[in-house]
Motif scaffolding. Structure first.
Motif, mmCIF file in Angstrom:
data_model
loop_
_atom_site.group_PDB
_atom_site.id
_atom_site.type_symbol
_atom_site.label_atom_id
_atom_site.label_comp_id
_atom_site.label_asym_id
_atom_site.label_seq_id
_atom_site.Cartn_x
_atom_site.Cartn_y
_atom_site.Cartn_z
ATOM 1 N N ILE A 483 0.811 -1.207 0.000
ATOM 2 C CA ILE A 483 0.000 0.000 0.000
ATOM 3 C C ILE A 483 0.854 1.269 0.000
ATOM 4 O O ILE A 483 0.469 2.287 -0.567
ATOM 5 C CB ILE A 483 -0.979 -0.020 1.191
ATOM 6 C CG1 ILE A 483 -2.185 0.869 0.915
ATOM 7 C CG2 ILE A 483 -0.304 0.376 2.501
ATOM 8 C CD1 ILE A 483 -3.325 0.667 1.889
ATOM 9 N N TRP A 484 2.025 1.203 0.589
ATOM 10 C CA TRP A 484 2.931 2.362 0.637
ATOM 11 C C TRP A 484 4.343 1.830 0.839
ATOM 12 O O TRP A 484 4.983 2.063 1.850
ATOM 13 C CB TRP A 484 2.514 3.284 1.782
ATOM 14 C CG TRP A 484 3.092 4.668 1.704
ATOM 15 C CD1 TRP A 484 3.762 5.243 0.674
ATOM 16 C CD2 TRP A 484 3.031 5.648 2.753
ATOM 17 N NE1 TRP A 484 4.141 6.519 0.983
ATOM 18 C CE2 TRP A 484 3.691 6.808 2.251
ATOM 19 C CE3 TRP A 484 2.489 5.673 4.023
ATOM 20 C CZ2 TRP A 484 3.807 7.966 3.021
ATOM 21 C CZ3 TRP A 484 2.614 6.830 4.786
ATOM 22 C CH2 TRP A 484 3.265 7.965 4.289
ATOM 23 N N PRO A 485 4.853 1.092 -0.121
ATOM 24 C CA PRO A 485 6.136 0.394 0.064
ATOM 25 C C PRO A 485 7.323 1.353 0.086
ATOM 26 O O PRO A 485 7.303 2.414 -0.536
ATOM 27 C CB PRO A 485 6.204 -0.533 -1.145
ATOM 28 C CG PRO A 485 5.369 0.128 -2.180
ATOM 29 C CD PRO A 485 4.256 0.824 -1.446
ATOM 30 N N ARG A 486 8.325 0.921 0.808
ATOM 31 C CA ARG A 486 9.579 1.652 0.865
ATOM 32 C C ARG A 486 10.598 1.012 -0.065
ATOM 33 O O ARG A 486 10.571 -0.205 -0.282
ATOM 34 C CB ARG A 486 10.143 1.646 2.286
ATOM 35 C CG ARG A 486 9.463 2.580 3.243
ATOM 36 C CD ARG A 486 10.079 2.466 4.626
ATOM 37 N NE ARG A 486 9.687 3.555 5.501
ATOM 38 C CZ ARG A 486 10.022 3.648 6.778
ATOM 39 N NH1 ARG A 486 10.758 2.691 7.339
ATOM 40 N NH2 ARG A 486 9.632 4.672 7.505
ATOM 41 N N ASP A 495 6.200 10.698 -0.963
ATOM 42 C CA ASP A 495 5.200 11.423 -0.183
ATOM 43 C C ASP A 495 3.858 10.700 -0.209
ATOM 44 O O ASP A 495 3.724 9.607 -0.762
ATOM 45 C CB ASP A 495 5.066 12.865 -0.698
ATOM 46 C CG ASP A 495 4.669 12.919 -2.173
ATOM 47 O OD1 ASP A 495 4.037 11.934 -2.662
ATOM 48 O OD2 ASP A 495 4.967 13.917 -2.838
ATOM 49 N N TYR A 496 2.858 11.332 0.392
ATOM 50 C CA TYR A 496 1.555 10.684 0.534
ATOM 51 C C TYR A 496 0.907 10.352 -0.807
ATOM 52 O O TYR A 496 0.039 9.477 -0.875
ATOM 53 C CB TYR A 496 0.608 11.575 1.344
ATOM 54 C CG TYR A 496 1.036 11.771 2.778
ATOM 55 C CD1 TYR A 496 1.660 10.750 3.489
ATOM 56 C CD2 TYR A 496 0.812 12.981 3.441
ATOM 57 C CE1 TYR A 496 2.057 10.923 4.799
ATOM 58 C CE2 TYR A 496 1.195 13.168 4.749
ATOM 59 C CZ TYR A 496 1.820 12.136 5.431
ATOM 60 O OH TYR A 496 2.202 12.314 6.737
#
Length: 604
Positions: A483-486, A495-496
């Protein structure tokens, strides 16, 4: 013609009755299928206090006490609560069930009889106040005496220093016998005699009819002054086991004893080198099994000579009493570990660690093993055709990619509990093997990062999703996958605007269209209770409960903060999301006990 006392006790056991150590003689032998392989947790019930009582199981019901002052009646197959009886004080004795009545004591020297079906009180009796301690600083006074039933009598010890025999229908006192210390040992009955220990360091043999003293055996501890050692060297906490003309009992003087049942003459003793023998021995065939406290072992000795046959080291002290079913011996220890050992050799068949210390004694029954834990849980461990394959994902090359602040601690927690640690490459091998062999399994992700090895560009077609479709199980803590991988190299997530709430729909058929990173309170649902969760915690990234198979916790907005999505596999499988932690060290943490509870939940 009146039945013999031994046959009466056997009838109670086999025809709607049960008691501590499996029978009136306290042999610790259970004539029932045990748990040959660890197949997971069929159910877990959370009480409000430490569970040091041991279960009595009969007619499909588990009866067990808790430190919260309640006696619980739970469905043996599901753990569903049938009723509870509020005694008002902690219950560390183990109940006896006979003739449709449950008998047990509470910490404040009251003794109860309640209806086994309804939990309605039949009668109660109050014994005297606790007798003074000989030294005054004796520790470990945790258990209270568990009752034994035989032929219309209920016999139990009390903190007032007496052994009490009461009428099973009315509670009227038939006789009392005074010792010189608190009676925490649980009486055993065989061939018309009652055998029981006392904190005065003496083993007593009493006539069942009338309570007359037949003989007494003073242990080494009886003549010792605990104050000279700085710890209790006198108490007999152990409950005697009577079999084949012998009585076996442990003592805090550091010895395991065998005495002649007819005369009280010493036959042999085994030296534990001042380590308490609190456990009640189990006697099966030509072996006696007993645990040791500070020496941390379970041993098997020859029933005739006391010669040691085998010894198994444990992680922590053993106060739990061993139970024998078939060719296995089960025992718990202070690390929260249950051991299943080969009866003849002591070889470990399996072990399971969870919660806190185990002072409760395991009880096998019909392919399940019931045991209490100081975490307040009552566990039902199930058997399986194949053992549960358990893995925890952690990869040193992906440390920058995870947000879970406690990923190292989580890896170590599960490794210590028998999980195989797998990196990205080994994870792919693990899930692909399970797709092929369909063995029951679970993967706990200690990192909230899904590696490319199992989720390539078409994630719903990769090994990860094929594993779930094949009946696999994944437990995920932290930020939902993809969903918001690094970036694994830099740790940068952008960013968002980089948040992809559709990613989980492509991977799991669960989208996060209504989700965000804000923290809300989440309360466990009835489904979550079945999965072993309890209470409430902070949660985020919750989903519409209509998208999932079972919502395990609902947040303040009515969204599922913990949930299960099943993909056609057996109950207890699929993708399980449990946050259950807080924010620390720049990232989310995980509630390891909650993660383990859902990971090992596997109902039939």
């Amino acid at each position: 013609m009146r039945k013999s006392l031994g046959l009466a006790a056997a009838d109670a056991r086999q025809g709607g009755g049960a008691m501590f150590r499996g029978d009136g003689a306290r042999t610790g032998v259970y004539h029932t299928p045990g748990v040959e392989r660890f197949g997971g947790i069929q159910w877990r019930f959370q009480s409000g206090g430490m569970v040091q009582s041991s279960a009595a199981v009969t007619d499909g019901i588990v009866y067990i006490g808790s430190g919260d002052g309640n006696l619980y009646a739970l469905d043996a197959a599901t753990g569903a609560e049938r009723w509870r009886f509020a005694a008002g004080r902690a219950i560390t004795s183990s109940p006896a069930v006979a003739g449709g009545v449950v008998y047990f004591g509470s910490r404040d020297n009251r003794f109860f009889a309640v209806d086994a079906r309804s939990g309605k009180e039949r009668w109660q009796v109050t014994t005297g106040a606790d007798a003074p301690l000989a030294w005054g600083f004796e520790s470990g006074d945790l258990y209270t005496s568990s009752p034994v039933w035989s032929d219309g009598l209920v016999v139990f010890g009390s903190g007032d220093g007496r052994v009490h025999a009461v009428d099973d229908r009315t509670g009227a006192v038939r006789w009392r016998f005074a010792t010189e210390g608190r009676v925490r040992s649980s009486p055993a009955i065989l061939d018309g005699r009652v055998y029981v220990g006392s904190m005065d360091g003496t083993l007593y043999a009493l006539e069942l009819r009338g309570g007359r003293l037949a003989w007494r055996f003073d242990t080494e501890g009886h003549r010792l002054r605990s104050g000279d050692f700085g710890f209790d060297r006198r108490t007999i906490q152990s409950s005697p086991a009577a079999a084949d003309g012998r009585v076996f009992v442990g003592s805090r003087d550091g010895f395991l004893y065998a005495v002649d049942a007819a005369s009280g003459r010493l036959l042999w003793r085994v030296d534990h080198h001042m380590s308490w023998v609190n456990t009640s021995p189990a006697v099966a065939g030509d072996l006696v099994f007993a645990g040791s406290s500070d020496e941390r072992f379970l041993q098997a000795v020859d029933v005739r000579t006391g010669k040691e046959r085998c010894r198994v080291k444990t992680e922590r002290p053993v106060w739990s009493s061993p139970a024998v079913a078939g060719d296995l011996v089960y025992v718990g220890d202070g690390s929260g570990t249950v051991y299943a050992l080969d009866r003849a050799s002591g070889a470990e068949r399996w072990r399971h660690q969870s919660g806190r210390r185990i002072l409760s004694s395991p009880v096998p029954h019909d392919g399940l093993l019931y045991v209490g834990n100081d975490d307040g849980g009552i566990y039902a461990i199930r058997d399986a055709i194949a053992p549960l394959e358990r893995a925890v994902f952690w990869d040193s090359t992906l440390v920058r990619a995870t947000r879970l602040a406690t990923h190292v601690e989580m890896r170590d927690y599960f490794r210590e509990r028998g999980y195989e640690v797998v990196d990205a490459t080994a994870l792919r091998r693990f899930v692909e093997r399970r797709v092929t062999d369909r063995a029951p399994s679970v993967v706990v992700f200690a990192m909230d990062h899904l590696p490319a090895s199992v989720a390539p560009s078409g994630p719903n077609q990769g090994p990860f999703r094929r594993y779930l479709d094949a009946g696999g199980k994944v437990v995920w803590a932290g930020i939902p996958p993809l969903i918001w991988p690094r970036d694994p190299k830099t740790g940068d997530a952008g960013d968002y605007s980089r948040i992809d709430r559709e990613s989980t729909r492509r991977l799991l058929d669960v989208d996060h269209a209504r989700s965000n990173f804000d923290g809300y309170g989440a309360a466990v649902t009835p489904e979550g209770l079945r999965w072993g969760l309890s209470g409430w915690w902070e949660s985020n990234w919750s989903v519409d409960p209509g998208q999932v198979s079972e919502p395990l916790a609902l947040d303040d907005n009515g969204l599922a903060g913990a949930w299960v999505k099943n993909y056609g596999g057996p109950p207890g499988t699929g993708f399980v999301r449990v946050y259950g932690g807080g924010w620390m060290g720049g990232g989310p943490s995980a509630n390891f006990a909650a993660v383990q509870a859902v990971a090992e939940y596997r109902p039939r």
